[in-house]
Design an enzyme around this catalytic site. Structure first.
Site, PDB file in Angstrom:
ATOM      1  N   PHE A 164       0.810  -1.223   0.000  1.00 34.53           N
ATOM      2  CA  PHE A 164       0.000   0.000   0.000  1.00 34.53           C
ATOM      3  C   PHE A 164       0.841   1.269   0.000  1.00 34.53           C
ATOM      4  O   PHE A 164       0.359   2.338  -0.355  1.00 34.53           O
ATOM      5  CB  PHE A 164      -0.940   0.005   1.224  1.00 34.53           C
ATOM      6  CG  PHE A 164      -0.251   0.365   2.520  1.00 34.53           C
ATOM      7  CD1 PHE A 164      -0.057   1.693   2.868  1.00 34.53           C
ATOM      8  CD2 PHE A 164       0.227  -0.616   3.381  1.00 34.53           C
ATOM      9  CE1 PHE A 164       0.599   2.030   4.051  1.00 34.53           C
ATOM     10  CE2 PHE A 164       0.883  -0.288   4.556  1.00 34.53           C
ATOM     11  CZ  PHE A 164       1.069   1.039   4.892  1.00 34.53           C
ATOM     12  N   LYS A 188      -1.181  -6.961  -9.390  1.00 35.07           N
ATOM     13  CA  LYS A 188      -2.171  -7.076  -8.309  1.00 35.07           C
ATOM     14  C   LYS A 188      -1.782  -6.038  -7.259  1.00 35.07           C
ATOM     15  O   LYS A 188      -0.864  -6.243  -6.465  1.00 35.07           O
ATOM     16  CB  LYS A 188      -2.135  -8.492  -7.735  1.00 35.07           C
ATOM     17  CG  LYS A 188      -3.408  -8.960  -7.037  1.00 35.07           C
ATOM     18  CD  LYS A 188      -3.850  -8.138  -5.858  1.00 35.07           C
ATOM     19  CE  LYS A 188      -2.994  -8.328  -4.634  1.00 35.07           C
ATOM     20  NZ  LYS A 188      -3.403  -7.418  -3.508  1.00 35.07           N
ATOM     21  N   GLU A 191      -4.913  -3.963  -1.756  1.00 37.83           N
ATOM     22  CA  GLU A 191      -6.370  -3.782  -1.627  1.00 37.83           C
ATOM     23  C   GLU A 191      -6.697  -2.579  -0.752  1.00 37.83           C
ATOM     24  O   GLU A 191      -7.850  -2.197  -0.621  1.00 37.83           O
ATOM     25  CB  GLU A 191      -7.009  -5.060  -1.062  1.00 37.83           C
ATOM     26  CG  GLU A 191      -6.623  -5.423   0.370  1.00 37.83           C
ATOM     27  CD  GLU A 191      -5.234  -6.079   0.489  1.00 37.83           C
ATOM     28  OE1 GLU A 191      -4.429  -5.980  -0.461  1.00 37.83           O
ATOM     29  OE2 GLU A 191      -4.967  -6.660   1.549  1.00 37.83           O
ATOM     30  N   CYS A 296       9.784   1.503   3.689  1.00 33.54           N
ATOM     31  CA  CYS A 296      10.749   0.439   3.987  1.00 33.54           C
ATOM     32  C   CYS A 296      12.132   1.036   4.194  1.00 33.54           C
ATOM     33  O   CYS A 296      13.026   0.344   4.667  1.00 33.54           O
ATOM     34  CB  CYS A 296      10.761  -0.598   2.883  1.00 33.54           C
ATOM     35  SG  CYS A 296      11.424   0.038   1.361  1.00 33.54           S
ATOM     36  N   GLU A 395       9.623  -4.593  12.958  1.00 34.77           N
ATOM     37  CA  GLU A 395       9.198  -3.481  12.103  1.00 34.77           C
ATOM     38  C   GLU A 395       7.887  -2.913  12.638  1.00 34.77           C
ATOM     39  O   GLU A 395       6.902  -3.645  12.768  1.00 34.77           O
ATOM     40  CB  GLU A 395       9.000  -3.964  10.658  1.00 34.77           C
ATOM     41  CG  GLU A 395       8.624  -2.823   9.727  1.00 34.77           C
ATOM     42  CD  GLU A 395       8.525  -3.248   8.249  1.00 34.77           C
ATOM     43  OE1 GLU A 395       8.004  -4.337   7.971  1.00 34.77           O
ATOM     44  OE2 GLU A 395       8.965  -2.456   7.397  1.00 34.77           O
TER      45      GLU A 395
END
Ligand code: NAD
Length: 495
Positions: A164, A188, A191, A296, A395
């Site tokens: 995302f 893909k 979502e 990241c 994380e």
């Protein structure tokens, strides 16, 4: 906006229907519903792969220079639609407008890099490779007349699964170079914020990309697993968390696919007592709290060497207090919300864990001035963190900074190298010796020297190590060309 269906893009057009398992996409600053995404539509995944398979022969046969003409047109269209894309990101992801513009700009960098495909795809050749023998006699020029060449050829249908946090840029780490090399693609997206990614794909078709070359299918794990094990898929690119990366890498490779999986991170920032103080403080604030910590490449552990913490922690706390936490489209905003309520609860859980584990809460993001509604958590700073604490090792993917103290540079480097992750590490110092020692001895793929976010340009690979990457060829740079092509070696002799 009403609850519209966020569709697929298959065979050159938007398609999609409601039903089945679905997720609601919301604006994380306001809770407003943006749309609904189908999670389990494997028939759509099947149709997307079929469209990509059908488009492959003609696209692979199109000269690479002609394929690149598409990227020149696409770049122009992206520039024209730049602000529309950025504002879609602000609405669905919650980024501030400058952060969202950065997402689009870094994506366009990848398009510019893909324009170099004719040079990047060039193979190699070597004449006169064999000596004479009783079965292969010397010709009238004195050799045996055997030459060899290596051509780079596309693989076929490739698949990309994206997270995302950079909904325009990260897909562009994948599909542009894949299709520049002559492959066709099924994407893909996440979502959680797929709207800008659908628009990115739609704009590619406005730039004249033939139907079926690039397809997008919505979905969750069911759709992903269908795509990455599909008989007609040759390669899988993934960006997301380490847990999912491990699953994708093992499943895709077991099914015989080539795979590259860019994964999670826990990045350290070392500050030496000799650092330029202002540059270090600004660099660390941007690294830790930019994009609300959802990067990241976010610096999440600060290792203060010697007495650096004495000036660093009070200055960081003072500046972080001033960060304006608001909706991304507020003109005064410095830091927006987290992506969703689940992320907010996860980050709040880490703050509680830090307190329980005995770290000093120097700045409590729960008490920050910010909107009461929405997925907001303010900038948080823990001091006196140790390497046994969860806030030091896991994380968090939110605006939480953990400060550790180490006596020497070597002890700080050892702390960096204890992490299971190896995405990036940075150092702030005015000593070339310290900088070089840090660069040589840290086990990470991306190093920053007096830079808070050492993000490589698209011409370099995005080079995480350890549990931050699974595979051998990284995204971007020449690695991406190697990943999306294979060699065909020809040995030739003409009588
Ligand atoms: P995520 O792993 O939850 O999701 C990534 C993608 O995987 C999404 O498309 C999602 O639908 C799919 N997915 C989720 N669960 C799945 C499952 N069980 N099976 C199959 N597919 C599944 O990641 P996220 O929360 O969207 O993104 C944040 C993560 O991405 C962080 O860990 C961050 O560090 C990482 N990230 C890494 C890089 C990098 O280059 N190393 C870059 C950006 C983000």
């Amino acid at each position: 906006m009403s609850n519209l269906i966020l569709e697929n893009f298959i065979g050159g057009r938007r398609v999609g229907e409601a039903g089945g398992e679905a997720a609601v996409v919301t604006n994380p600053a306001t809770g407003e519903t943006v749309g609904t995404v189908r999670l389990d539509d494997t028939r759509a995944a099947e149709a997307a792969v079929a469209a990509a398979r059908e488009a492959f022969p003609a696209w692979a046969a199109t000269p690479v220079g002609e394929r690149c003409q598409f990227f020149f047109r696409y770049k122009e269209i992206l520039e024209k639609n730049f602000e529309e894309l950025a504002q879609m990101i602000v609405r669905e992801h919650g980024k501030t407008s400058p952060e969202a513009r950065g997402d689009v700009r870094r994506g366009i960098d990848c398009i510019e890099f893909a324009c170099a495909a004719p040079a990047l795809m060039m193979g190699s050749s070597l004449p006169q490779i064999a000596v004479s023998s009783s079965f292969c006699r010397t010709d009238d020029e004195g050799g045996v007349g055997i030459d060899s060449s290596a051509d780079r050829v596309p693989l076929g249908v490739c698949v990309g699964i994206t997270p995302f946090n950079f909904p325009v840029m990260v897909p562009m780490w994948m599909w542009p170079m894949a299709i520049a090399c002559g492959n066709t693609f099924v994407l893909k997206p996440s979502e959680k914020d797929p709207g800008s990614t659908i628009r990115e794909v739609e704009l590619a078709h406005e730039a004249g990309l033939p139907a079926g070359v690039l397809n997008l299918v919505q979905g969750g794990p069911k759709v992903v697993d269908h795509l990455i094990t599909h008989d007609d898929v040759r390669a899988v690119s993934f960006v997301g968390s380490t847990k999912v990366a491990k699953h994708i890498y093992s499943t895709a490779t077991a099914a015989g696919k080539r795979a590259q999986c860019m994964a999670g991170a826990k990045n350290c920032m070392i500050v030496m007592p000799d650092a330029n103080r202002e540059a270090a403080i600004d660099g660390m604030l941007g690294s830790c709290f930019g994009n609300t910590g959802q990067r990241c490449l976010a610096g999440s552990v600060l290792i203060a060497v010697g007495d650096a913490a004495d000036w660093l922690v009070p200055a960081l706390v003072e500046k972080a207090k001033e960060i304006k936490v608001r909706a991304g489209d507020d003109p005064q905003v410095d830091m927006g919300p987290l992506i969703d309520e689940a992320s907010k609860q996860r980050v709040l859980g880490f703050i509680e864990a830090g307190v329980e584990d005995g770290a000093d809460l120097a700045l409590d993001g729960r008490a920050h001035e910010m909107p009461a509604q929405g997925c907001f958590v303010g900038p948080t700073i823990f001091d006196n963190v140790t390497s046994a604490m969860r806030i030091c090792t896991e994380e968090i993917f939110g605006p939480v900074l953990s400060v550790m103290r180490e006596p020497t540079l070597d002890a700080a480097i050892a702390a960096v190298n204890r992490s299971q992750y190896g995405n990036m590490a940075v150092i702030f110092t005015s000593s070339g010796y310290n900088a070089r020692r840090f660069k040589m001895h840290t086990d990470v793929g991306m190093v920053g020297i007096n830079v808070g976010v050492p993000a490589p340009m698209a011409v370099f690979p995005f080079a995480g190590w350890k549990d931050s990457f699974f595979g051998s060829l990284h995204a971007n740079g020449e690695d991406s060309v190697r990943f999306y092509t294979e060699y065909k070696i020809t040995v030739t002799r003409w009588m």
